[in-house]
Design a protein around this motif. Structure first.
Motif, PDB file in Angstrom:
ATOM      1  N   GLY A 192      43.171   2.981  11.502  1.00 43.34           N
ATOM      2  CA  GLY A 192      42.179   3.518  12.436  1.00 43.34           C
ATOM      3  C   GLY A 192      41.350   2.417  13.047  1.00 43.34           C
TER       4      GLY A 192
ATOM      5  N   GLY B  67      48.489  13.104  14.882  1.00 40.77           N
ATOM      6  CA  GLY B  67      47.424  14.070  15.125  1.00 40.77           C
ATOM      7  C   GLY B  67      47.770  15.120  16.149  1.00 40.77           C
TER       8      GLY B  67
ATOM      9  N   THR C 226      36.818  19.099  26.670  1.00 43.42           N
ATOM     10  CA  THR C 226      36.899  19.315  25.212  1.00 43.42           C
ATOM     11  C   THR C 226      36.440  18.142  24.372  1.00 43.42           C
ATOM     12  OG1 THR C 226      39.230  18.905  25.478  1.00 43.42           O
ATOM     13  CG2 THR C 226      38.600  21.108  24.737  1.00 43.42           C
ATOM     14  N   SER C 227      36.504  16.937  24.916  1.00 44.44           N
ATOM     15  CA  SER C 227      36.077  15.834  24.052  1.00 44.44           C
ATOM     16  C   SER C 227      34.577  15.929  23.812  1.00 44.44           C
ATOM     17  CB  SER C 227      36.471  14.491  24.658  1.00 44.44           C
ATOM     18  OG  SER C 227      35.950  14.379  25.946  1.00 44.44           O
TER      19      SER C 227
ATOM     20  N   LEU D  96      37.839  -2.554   4.011  1.00 46.78           N
ATOM     21  CA  LEU D  96      39.299  -2.618   4.010  1.00 46.78           C
ATOM     22  C   LEU D  96      39.807  -4.053   3.989  1.00 46.78           C
ATOM     23  CD1 LEU D  96      41.075  -3.224   6.947  1.00 46.78           C
ATOM     24  CD2 LEU D  96      39.621  -1.331   7.622  1.00 46.78           C
TER      25      LEU D  96
ATOM     26  N   ASP E 248      32.850   4.034   4.609  1.00 47.15           N
ATOM     27  CA  ASP E 248      31.838   5.090   4.714  1.00 47.15           C
ATOM     28  C   ASP E 248      32.142   6.189   3.688  1.00 47.15           C
ATOM     29  OD1 ASP E 248      30.252   7.211   5.340  1.00 47.15           O
ATOM     30  OD2 ASP E 248      31.033   7.489   7.377  1.00 47.15           O
TER      31      ASP E 248
ATOM     32  N   ASP F 208      42.256   6.567  18.544  1.00 47.13           N
ATOM     33  CA  ASP F 208      41.402   5.478  19.018  1.00 47.13           C
ATOM     34  C   ASP F 208      42.165   4.158  19.090  1.00 47.13           C
ATOM     35  OD1 ASP F 208      39.291   7.387  18.853  1.00 47.13           O
ATOM     36  OD2 ASP F 208      37.902   5.676  18.686  1.00 47.13           O
TER      37      ASP F 208
ATOM     38  N   SER G 180      47.280  15.536  19.283  1.00 50.62           N
ATOM     39  CA  SER G 180      47.953  15.168  20.526  1.00 50.62           C
ATOM     40  C   SER G 180      48.995  14.079  20.296  1.00 50.62           C
ATOM     41  CB  SER G 180      46.929  14.741  21.591  1.00 50.62           C
ATOM     42  OG  SER G 180      45.985  13.859  21.043  1.00 50.62           O
TER      43      SER G 180
ATOM     44  N   GLY H 228      38.715   1.230  12.261  1.00 44.28           N
ATOM     45  CA  GLY H 228      38.109   0.326  11.291  1.00 44.28           C
ATOM     46  C   GLY H 228      38.766  -1.048  11.260  1.00 44.28           C
TER      47      GLY H 228
HETATM   48  C1  LIG Z   1      41.643  17.108  22.457  1.00 47.07           C
HETATM   49  C2  LIG Z   1      41.606  15.940  21.505  1.00 47.07           C
HETATM   50  C3  LIG Z   1      42.789  15.536  20.899  1.00 47.07           C
HETATM   51  C4  LIG Z   1      42.756  14.470  19.980  1.00 47.07           C
HETATM   52  N1  LIG Z   1      43.933  14.127  19.375  1.00 47.07           N
HETATM   53  C5  LIG Z   1      43.907  13.156  18.433  1.00 47.07           C
HETATM   54  C6  LIG Z   1      45.099  12.814  17.721  1.00 47.07           C
HETATM   55  O1  LIG Z   1      46.192  13.334  17.971  1.00 47.07           O
HETATM   56  N2  LIG Z   1      45.016  11.858  16.754  1.00 47.07           N
HETATM   57  C7  LIG Z   1      43.832  11.233  16.436  1.00 47.07           C
HETATM   58  O2  LIG Z   1      43.846  10.388  15.514  1.00 47.07           O
HETATM   59  N3  LIG Z   1      42.723  11.521  17.102  1.00 47.07           N
HETATM   60  C8  LIG Z   1      42.727  12.458  18.100  1.00 47.07           C
HETATM   61  N4  LIG Z   1      41.575  12.724  18.781  1.00 47.07           N
HETATM   62  C9  LIG Z   1      40.415  11.818  18.595  1.00 47.07           C
HETATM   63  C10 LIG Z   1      39.604  12.095  17.349  1.00 47.07           C
HETATM   64  O3  LIG Z   1      38.624  13.063  17.663  1.00 47.07           O
HETATM   65  C11 LIG Z   1      38.890  10.811  16.863  1.00 47.07           C
HETATM   66  O4  LIG Z   1      38.143  10.277  17.928  1.00 47.07           O
HETATM   67  C12 LIG Z   1      39.823   9.722  16.343  1.00 47.07           C
HETATM   68  O5  LIG Z   1      40.767  10.265  15.428  1.00 47.07           O
HETATM   69  C13 LIG Z   1      39.013   8.663  15.627  1.00 47.07           C
HETATM   70  O6  LIG Z   1      39.828   7.568  15.306  1.00 47.07           O
HETATM   71  P1  LIG Z   1      39.442   6.590  14.113  1.00 47.07           P
HETATM   72  O7  LIG Z   1      39.329   7.359  12.863  1.00 47.07           O
HETATM   73  O8  LIG Z   1      40.399   5.474  14.149  1.00 47.07           O
HETATM   74  O9  LIG Z   1      38.044   6.004  14.623  1.00 47.07           O
HETATM   75  P2  LIG Z   1      36.568   6.219  14.081  1.00 47.07           P
HETATM   76  O10 LIG Z   1      36.220   7.656  14.099  1.00 47.07           O
HETATM   77  O11 LIG Z   1      35.721   5.284  14.834  1.00 47.07           O
HETATM   78  O12 LIG Z   1      36.656   5.801  12.561  1.00 47.07           O
HETATM   79  C14 LIG Z   1      36.781   4.494  12.099  1.00 47.07           C
HETATM   80  C15 LIG Z   1      36.561   4.532  10.605  1.00 47.07           C
HETATM   81  O13 LIG Z   1      36.768   3.254  10.059  1.00 47.07           O
HETATM   82  C16 LIG Z   1      35.795   3.019   9.070  1.00 47.07           C
HETATM   83  N5  LIG Z   1      35.607   1.562   8.957  1.00 47.07           N
HETATM   84  C17 LIG Z   1      35.034   0.716   9.845  1.00 47.07           C
HETATM   85  N6  LIG Z   1      35.074  -0.532   9.392  1.00 47.07           N
HETATM   86  C18 LIG Z   1      35.667  -0.519   8.192  1.00 47.07           C
HETATM   87  C19 LIG Z   1      35.990  -1.502   7.220  1.00 47.07           C
HETATM   88  N7  LIG Z   1      35.717  -2.797   7.422  1.00 47.07           N
HETATM   89  N8  LIG Z   1      36.589  -1.110   6.090  1.00 47.07           N
HETATM   90  C20 LIG Z   1      36.876   0.196   5.878  1.00 47.07           C
HETATM   91  N9  LIG Z   1      36.609   1.158   6.756  1.00 47.07           N
HETATM   92  C21 LIG Z   1      36.021   0.817   7.916  1.00 47.07           C
HETATM   93  C22 LIG Z   1      34.554   3.743   9.537  1.00 47.07           C
HETATM   94  O14 LIG Z   1      33.729   4.090   8.451  1.00 47.07           O
HETATM   95  C23 LIG Z   1      35.149   4.979  10.200  1.00 47.07           C
HETATM   96  O15 LIG Z   1      35.246   6.059   9.287  1.00 47.07           O
HETATM   97  C24 LIG Z   1      41.561  13.784  19.691  1.00 47.07           C
HETATM   98  C25 LIG Z   1      40.384  14.191  20.317  1.00 47.07           C
HETATM   99  C26 LIG Z   1      40.392  15.244  21.203  1.00 47.07           C
HETATM  100  C27 LIG Z   1      39.108  15.676  21.851  1.00 47.07           C
END
Ligand SMILES: Cc1cc2nc3c(=O)[nH]c(=O)nc-3n(C[C@H](O)[C@H](O)[C@H](O)COP(=O)(O)OP(=O)(O)OC[C@H]3O[C@@H](n4cnc5c(N)ncnc54)[C@H](O)[C@@H]3O)c2cc1C
Ligand SMILES: Nc1ncnc2c1ncn2[C@@H]1O[C@H](COP(=O)(O)O)[C@@H](O)[C@H]1O
Lengths: 333, 268
Positions: free
Chosen positions: A219, A261, B13-14, A316, A299, A247, A263, A221
């Protein structure tokens, strides 16, 4: 004639029965048992191997109906729809389930309009309502923020699609299990098509997170693309495919086929490891059905911990190399 | 030739927030936009129009929705669409994909002389992707779904590439036909200032159930074979064993425990 029986749409490719068919047997068997009726697998194709058809019986179907013609080798909407409608008319099933594949998602909505019935897309849970015997179809809605349960009370067959990999494929119950295999030649008048298939180019990126037993998902992170090798090494130690949150894809750090996920893709691996993934509801929609879930996130309140079996709260960049090394050491003879 | 693009107005939706207690969407302050995936259908239609001799191709947007959905049609016009039709009637409310594709197909029939209908892959709110193939069924037209590339248009045929699970499939489709397109098909343009001015002043056509001559029993919630019986928040089920790892020693212990877990479950 009364409507009766649960049907699935099995799919073939080059005459070989595809995995989605076996996933649908898992779904269909459960419904048929609850209703106390038979499970039928229908399949359309050109020359479908006998092993594949018997394999559907071995995994739990009671009957297989294969409709064949050279024009059915590949999915084309008009001949496929007409053949399916002919079978629905002749046999009148009560329920028809298909995979939410590019074929299922095109064929079923077309046929549902033609036969005047309801269709629910991308169901995650299918069940039978106790009092009425109606099919209860649960699917995510509004970007995965809610789940809606939908039914089709007054039209038959009740139709639904389910996402590939959202359930385990049925395993063989018994070799050469008894059951009926009906092979039919498709009536020629159903085979005309205003579409011609002109070619096929396979995808180059054969990397498939859906087929992997172990998936490591990265992710935001990870902070930047340059840091990916940290997680790649962990994936290598586990023989895992590398997936990602949206992301990561949106930032261009990895390509779209890796997205897990709502989408992106749904994965149901034996093990999912989430690294720096927060666990947004849309991400959960694509991995919640993994058998075992391990999470690394700094977190302690990250949502992903809520679906995990075990998780490490911490950085991580410090944890992943240590874990990778331990796994590699353990693998040494 | 005449190309029709059905577009849907959806909430952004976002930005959707949920009422945790009731599990319903908080609609206040949520902007209504053109379904993002329909912008690709709009662009694909505009490119086809540009590929035809000047004045030979007309592109029309149709949308079924409440009166405010006219702003979606105006947006298509600001990008270069010739005209638009809003399908609006209280009787259309609560329609599922069967009843939605029914009304859209009826409007397309009334417009007449249509060569091509281009839909988005799916709408981000309903998220079914069923309306495009549904329209094709109502009109008895062939449908090419998941189109990622349009190769060309000649002699009443269109050549397209479908994006399948394992590759690209080429199709030659006889017109009139329906296509549903995915993101790869085109890069949506931005509205121009002149386009916006033209769109603002344009007279839109609005049709209701009577204009389309449609019987009540096929419309809206009434005409929908499916019923939503329950709406709820996704629940999360597993018990997580959480290990806190802040220094070398706790990292070491935590990693050992995870390795042990993987061995217990026969994963390494
Ligand atoms: C209609 C729609 C469809 C979507 N479809 C998808 C989909 O198919 N798939 C999908 O994944 N998302 C989808 N999303 C987006 C989803 O809502 C999130 O925005 C996305 O999943 C977040 O990605 P993330 O967890 O990588 O990022 P973030 O939410 O930013 O999370 C990053 C994480 O990393 C952790 N972190 C940071 N630094 C460190 C470190 N050094 N060590 C350990 N941990 C750390 C943080 O604590 C945090 O929990 C969709 C959104 C919408 C509105
Ligand atoms: N109410 C509507 N008005 C116009 N077009 C629609 C409407 N609903 C769906 N569509 C079209 O059908 C496509 C698929 O939508 P859906 O089946 O709702 O996911 C959309 O991308 C639009 O092109």
């Amino acid at each position: 004639m009364k409507h009766n029986g649960v049907w699935i749409l099995a799919e073939q490719n080059g005459g070989i029965v595809q995995r989605i068919s076996h996933e649908l047997i898992t779904r269909g068997r459960k419904l048929a048992d609850k209703l106390g009726c038979d499970l039928t697998a229908m399949i359309l194709g050109s020359q479908i191997g006998n092993d594949g058809l018997q394999g559907l019986l071995d995994r739990g179907a009671d009957r297989v109906i294969a409709m064949q013609a050279p024009q059915l080798e590949f999915f084309l909407i008009e001949p496929y729809a007409k053949c399916m409608m002919k079978l629905l008319e002749d046999y009148r099933p009560e329920i028809l389930i298909a995979g939410a594949t590019t074929t299922g998602r095109t064929l079923l909505p077309y046929v549902a309009v033609k036969v005047h019935t309801g269709l629910t897309a991308d169901c995650t849970v299918l069940d039978i309502e106790d009092e009425t015997g109606n099919l209860l179809q649960t699917r995510p809605a509004i970007g995965g923020n809610i789940l809606a349960t939908i039914k089709t009370p007054n039209h038959r067959p009740q139709m639904a699609t389910v996402r590939p990999r959202s359930t385990q494929p049925a395993t063989v119950i018994e070799q050469n299990r008894a059951g009926e295999i009906i092979r039919l030649d498709a009536p020629p008048e159903l085979l005309t098509s205003k579409i011609k298939r002109t070619g096929f180019t396979p995808l180059e990126d054969s990397h498939n997170i859906e087929d992997a037993d172990v998936v490591v998902a990265v992710g935001r992170g990870i902070k930047k693309a340059d840091n990916l090798p940290v997680v790649q090494k962990l994936a290598d130690s586990l023989d895992a495919a590398l997936g990602a949150s949206r992301d990561v894809i949106d930032r261009g750090w990895m390509s779209y086929p890796h997205q897990i996920g709502l989408s992106g893709k749904t994965v149901t691996p034996k093990l999912y490891v989430g690294v720096g993934v927060s666990g947004a509801i849309q991400h959960l929609a694509g991995m919640q059905t993994a058998e075992n879930i391990v999470v690394i996130n700094n977190d302690p309140d990250a949502q992903l911990f809520r679906v995990a079996d075990i998780g490490i709260v911490g950085d991580l960049f410090e944890i992943v190399p240590v874990l990778t090394q331990k796994i590699n050491e353990r693998k040494k003879p | 030739m005449r190309i029709i693009v059905p577009i849907k107005q959806v909430p952004e939706t976002s930005a959707v927030r949920m009422d945790e207690k009731t599990g319903t969407m908080i609609r206040d302050g949520v902007e209504a936009i053109v379904n993002p995936l329909d912008l690709y259908a709009i662009e694909a239609a505009l490119l086809l129009k540009a590929s035809q001799p000047e004045g030979q191709c007309e592109v029309i947007a149709v949308s079924m929705g409440p009166p405010k959905a006219q702003s979606a049609i105006r947006e298509a016009m600001s990008m270069g669409f010739d005209s638009g039709v809003l399908l609006s009637d209280k009787k259309f409310a609560g329609a599922d994909t069967w009843a939605t594709s029914y009304v859209l197909a009826a409007a397309i029939k009334k417009l007449g002389d249509v060569d091509l209908i281009i839909c988005g892959e799916r709408a981000t709110d309903g998220d079914t992707g069923q309306v495009g193939p549904g329209i094709a069924a109502w009109l008895d037209l062939p449908v090419g779904s998941y189109v990622g590339k349009i190769d060309g248009l000649t002699d009443g045929r269109i050549n397209v590439q479908r994006l399948l699970e394992d590759g690209h499939e080429g199709l030659e489709v006889q017109l009139p036909a329906v296509l549903t397109v995915v993101k790869e098909v085109a890069d949506p343009r931005l509205p121009t200032l002149r386009g916006k001015q033209r769109a603002r002043k344009a007279e839109l056509t609005t049709w209701n159930a009577d204009d389309l001559n449609l019987p009540d029993e096929n419309l809206g919630l009434n005409g929908s074979p499916t019923r939503v019986v329950k709406i709820f928040r996704p629940s999360v089920t597993r018990e997580c064993e959480k290990l806190i790892a802040t220094d070398d020693q706790s990292i070491n212990t935590a990693a050992d425990r995870v390795l042990e877990f993987l061995q217990e479950r026969e994963l390494v």
